[in-house]
Design an enzyme around this catalytic site. Sequence first.
Site, short mmCIF file in Angstrom:
data_model
loop_
_atom_site.label_atom_id
_atom_site.label_comp_id
_atom_site.label_asym_id
_atom_site.label_seq_id
_atom_site.Cartn_x
_atom_site.Cartn_y
_atom_site.Cartn_z
N LYS A 77 0.85 -1.19 0.00
CA LYS A 77 0.00 0.00 0.00
C LYS A 77 0.89 1.24 0.00
CE LYS A 77 -3.94 1.84 2.69
NZ LYS A 77 -4.72 1.66 3.93
N SER A 157 -9.62 1.55 2.77
CA SER A 157 -8.74 2.30 1.89
C SER A 157 -7.68 1.46 1.19
CB SER A 157 -8.02 3.39 2.71
OG SER A 157 -7.16 2.81 3.67
N SER A 181 -9.91 -0.66 7.03
CA SER A 181 -9.28 -0.44 5.72
C SER A 181 -8.55 -1.64 5.13
CB SER A 181 -8.31 0.74 5.79
OG SER A 181 -9.01 1.95 5.64
#
Lengths: 489, 479, 95
Positions: A77, A157, A181
Amino acid sequence: MMRRLGVADIRAGLASRKFSAVELVQDRLAALEDAEALNAAVTLMPERALEAARVADRRRAAGEPALPLDGVPVAVKDLFCTEGVRTTASSAMLEGFVPPYESTVTANLIAAGAALTAKTNLDEFAMGSSTATSYFGPAVNPWKARGDGRPRAPGGSSGGSAALVAASVVPAALGTDTGGSIRQPAAFCGVVGLKPTYGRCSRWGIVAFASSLDQAGPITRSVRDAAILLAAMSGHDPRDSTSARQPVPDFEAALGGGVRGLRIGVPLEYRVDGMPDELDALWRAGAGWLKEAGAEIVDISLPHTHYALPAYYIVAPAEASSNLARYDGVRYGLRASADAIEEQYARTRRTGFGAEVRRRVLIGTYVLSAGYYDAYYTKAQRVRRLIARDFEQAFGKVDAVLTPTAPTAAFPLGEKMDDPIAMYLNDVFTVPASLAGLPAVSLPAGLDGEGLPLGLHLIGRPFDEETVLRAAEALEAAAGFDAEPEFVR
Amino acid sequence: MSALIEGRDGAWEYAIGLEVHAQVASAAKLFSGAPTAFGAEPNTQVSLVDAAMPGMLPVINRVCVEQAVRTGLGFGGAIARHSVFDRKNYFYPDLPQGYQISQYSDPVVVGGTVEIPGRTVQITRLHLEQDAGKSVHDRDPDRTLIDLNRAGVALMEIVSEPDLRSPEEAADFLTRLRALLRWLGTCDGNMQEGSLRCDANVSVRRPGAELGTRTEIKNLNSIRFLREAIEYEGRRQVEVIESGGEVVQETRLFDPDRGETRAMRTKEDAHDYRYFPDPDLLPLELDEAFIEAVRASMPELPESRRRRFVGELGLSDYDAALLTAERARADYFEAAAAGRDAKQAANWVAGELLGRLNREGLEIEAAPIPAAGLGELIDLIADGTLSGRMGREVFEAMWETGGPAAVIVEERGLKQISDTGALEGLVDELLAREADKAAEYRAGRTKLLGFFVGQVMKATGGKANPKLVNALLRARLEE
Amino acid sequence: MVLNRVTVGRIAALARIDIAEEEADALAAELGAILGWVETLNEVDTDDIAPMTSVGGHSLPWRADEVDDGGYPDRILSNAPDAAGAFFAVPKVVE
């Protein structure tokens, strides 16, 4: 066919010399390029990944013992700082930011032999549940609904990470979870997502959203792979004051133990109004599978569940408003030019932050401001304690808690963007464990009527990821989820 | 001493409280491993944490906590078993995080006192916080330049109650507090380098009335400026009130060139610091064992040492006060006095040594004569090897050369002649040569003794033991 | 909770985020709706409940007072939008 190989499969394949790490990584780098339509990766790291693969192959050739993640391609990420590789948090603010340092968790993975192949798309500064607030545009879920065929959101996310794992582009990816997330995108994309206990993985070098909630974790296609990744990521870090001084157990060894004798709680407060029948049925089925495998199912109450989400939407923005104050255009990142410093601040932060980030920074600023602090922030922290206490009491009776991961399957891309509260409600089942700092996992357990994956969610005691993983493995076996998204078919 | 301001229609009284920012003596910063040394090249003493790079996290320096506790114990404050680090949120280019880590609602030390002549001043609190970086406004015509070397350095903010009643009392308080910090080794007290800075909260009132509206004068970096700024500000406030105005609560800056204070452009009331507990840090929990270990490591405090110098060593109040004004001074004195006549040692340290240091503008740490060396010199006088006058000569030589007393005595042949036989010969010879004067003495002109002593000293090149010469001459002349 | 545009302006100023005239009302409504929603917390009796400010039971760890960092101005300045020598540079600040 290297596409479907998981982490454990790669370990075995390399050991039996079915393929080399370089072959594997080259193959997966090519897959990354083929997956461009998902908009799931924002930066590729082919040189870094290939170099790691070459080192792994040399190690094997020299007869040295293999490292736990030798040659395993992992996507990261874009919230983890990577030395010499731009780290953007999917924000215009950090579009050109190249950290001169490596986050502890990615450094741990590198030390374990992993080949980090890409930085993945996310909601800007990890604020969102769709990966649509990204400066680089929305990531796309590899799953499509049978009916309308409209592209779906991968959740967020950590949507880019979940999408790449679901599309079998990488066997594993790193996410971060502040209110769901990792788990919500894992559920939306039909993969496994684990949020460890707060303090299990170091936060050093992860762009901060909400410090008391942020936690790194793995996204994989199997529970076993999640256990392998977690072991490599974890450990006490003296550079993070909130990092726990806890020994790192052999998480993989905890698997295979079954759930016989475990007590699994089913909290009545999670049966919310308007929950789709399919989800309710899946939740019941999950409880049934665990019961068949020998667990005892116990009805429990977590009375303050309803208040977790509003408490979270005070605490997280409050911390974020302060954590994001460093993006002022002075030392790094975007600077909007102006003649005076005050003007420069206001323009830089206006231009550099997207609408959702601005919204949360403003909410956070408001709830901390003079005259409102007690009514909002202190109140939320008190409620937070009540929520943690609910879990403490429940864990006196049960060993883990079973809930759905998200209230719906993946929604169409672009939906809910104009209704913040509707978007926030995506995290209704994941946020309570975040506030309490508990380990939790989401795993794919079935498809809804439109052929979209649905996830089940297990929450455990602090630092008892082992029980969570064991129960998840039992559910995984019973659910037999082997569907693949249209994208890879 | 309190001082009143004479207004047009009666006297006004000052109420002054100080906020002192003392840089903690530590090698590394409060939350990072970067160094704290003064005067380095820009941005060379900055870690990724100090520059607030994304994802960087603070870890507290143990010694900084110990120093805060040591200081608190030094002024008799209560050490909080539980204190909290908060974020104070505001934007400034030399504040990299966009917040300062400080302690707001739960400081590490609460209460305490500092004695000044004529008053016991209450300390409100002491807390730990980060310093900001430095903004340089005068090096570039269009830009402000930022150096983060100081960013993250540990500061102790020490706040007094508004107990001070005159600019002199404020100066006394800061002087005493500075001496205490230096004594404890918790701050070097260097105001020129900014290790010690002070804000003054100043208000005026009719004697005994309620506190008036205060103004805050920021960043006073010398005791003289502190005195001048308060002096000016008190008179200004009286003038405002007496001409029918009201004092506005505001932040002011002192302009040393004009001797005036002026309101800052940025208004304090525009600030809303949004303090909240720093989620990157946990509460600071100090147990009894930690506090006791710090206490055990503390030097004897000045007051106790002063009393001991008077009571046990027989020093005068004046000498004891002088010798305990600085810890290094007291240490030096005790080392020089060890195993010797303490009063003699006090005379040498307080007189000769401090006098010379003063003339040369040196601190005692820079004295070229070590304490043990001065002790040896005192021994040579005590055992009669040197006269007092010769001692002073040897002292000067030791100061210049740094050599030990015994070597200087040897090299310069300064040994006092205390051999009775040798001196008797000289005396007899002299009295025979000056028989007339001897007779005059015996007839009553006893002040001629000085002449005889002088002659013996001259004959010995000044080395004769003057006491012995005196005694021998008297014996001969009066037999 | 109803926010007005004055309050939004004050908050935006504190947060150093430029707000356009024309968006102030919409933003006030949006933020007001969120604040109204979180105010459901007022239904919870939290008397005698201490705020939870950190997760996990361990005490604050500390580092030794050792210099083991710094000394790399190039790395510190490597992302600077503007620099002058080894200084960061910003538009002139007037005090």
